[in-house]
Design an enzyme around this catalytic site. Structure first.
Site: not given
Ligand SMILES: Nc1ncnc2c1ncn2[C@@H]1O[C@H](COP(=O)(O)OP(=O)(O)OP(=O)(O)O)[C@@H](O)[C@H]1O
Ligand SMILES: Cc1ncc(CO)c(N)n1
Length: 276
Positions: A207, A209-212, A174
């Protein structure tokens, strides 16, 4: 049959990341969401104020309870905190032969708190990653996993290849931490083809919690039977819309809007996909 998705992760009391982000995403994507909680965090938009791991037996039993009765079409891991927890999850993964295992190698929160102990990284590499259908590191996590520096596009390709050798069927690097000229580029590799997923950078502090959320959307799409590249492409649309319509709540980095695509179906996501 309703597709079933399981998340094994930490709880975020603030509701934007971790288990909460995963379950909201599973629900939005028409899958039945289940959860195994590895640790409780006291957390909000400003940071992580406390981490309280669940004892090993409790984690082991949660997985057994869910799997022996309900089962799962896809499984995601998030915050695993230490090598003992990684060992339990890896053993369960071998036992239940999870075909669609999404490993998000969570190490540090957006606000900078440690969510994985340093000495647990080897266990992640040796025990869990080889069983994954896909791993979804951000750039700092990819550096930790490989020890490589990442500056150029070629560095990204080499790093992704190095991570692929760890045994996952695919890797998604990412790009949120290294934006370039107003673009954010994620790099997907399945051992054959590189897919560059490029979107315009959204100018927002919200942003959390974007990865989760992104990894949970991939998990839901795999549970529904989509092939990997398609599951990732659709998840990218989901996370991009969720960031575009993120919430300015709390005093810090607010959460994304998991319902964005449903509430604003006309949202235009200008995504370019290049393959090589
Ligand atoms: N400002 C932004 N504009 C557009 N896309 C973004 C932005 N920030 C992050 N993204 C996208 O969100 C997804 C998650 O990215 P990121 O690399 O920040 O993951 P992460 O660090 O694991 O997330 P987290 O902050 O939850 O730990 C990626 O697809 C990334 O490209
Ligand atoms: C519980 C939890 N998992 C993952 C993240 C990463 O964003 C977070 N902030 N909190």
């Amino acid at each position: 049959m309703l597709p079933k998705a399981l998340t094994i992760a930490g709880s975020d009391s603030g509701g934007g990341a971790g288990i909460q982000a995963d379950l909201k995403t599973f629900q939005e994507l028409d899958t039945f969401g289940m959860s195994v909680i590895t640790a409780v965090t006291a957390q909000n938009t400003e940071g992580v104020q406390g981490v309280y791991p669940v004892e090993s037996e409790g984690i082991d039993q949660q997985i057994t309870s869910v799997m022996d009765d309900i089962g799962a079409d896809a499984v995601k891991t998030g915050m695993l905190f230490d090598k003992e927890i990684i060992g339990i999850v890896a053993e369960k993964s071998r036992y239940y032969k999870w075909p669609n295992l999404v490993v998000d190698p969570v190490m540090v929160s957006t606000s900078g708190s440690k969510l994985l102990k340093n000495e647990a990284i080897d266990a992640l590499i040796n025990e869990l990653i080889p069983q994954a259908a896909i791993i979804t590191p951000n750039i700092p996590e990819a550096k930790e996993l490989t020890g490589l520096t990442i500056q150029t596009v070629d560095d990204r390709k080499n790093t992704v290849k190095e991570m692929y050798k760890m045994g996952a069927s695919a890797v998604l690097l990412k790009g949120g931490h290294e934006k370039n000229k107003g673009k954010v580029v994620d790099l997907f590799y399945d051992g054959r083809t590189f897919h560059y997923l490029s979107v315009p950078e959204i100018n927002t502090p919200h942003t959390h919690g974007t990865g989760c959320t992104y990894a949970a959307a991939i998990t839901a799409n795999l549970a529904k039977g989509l092939p990997l590249p398609e599951a990732v492409r659709k998840a990218k649309m989901f996370i991009h819309a969720a960031i575009m319509h993120g919430f300015s709540i709390g005093k810090g980095s607010g959460p994304t809007n998991h319902a964005a695509l449903r509430l604003y179906p006309d949202t235009r996501v200008e995504m370019e996909v290049e393959t090589e």
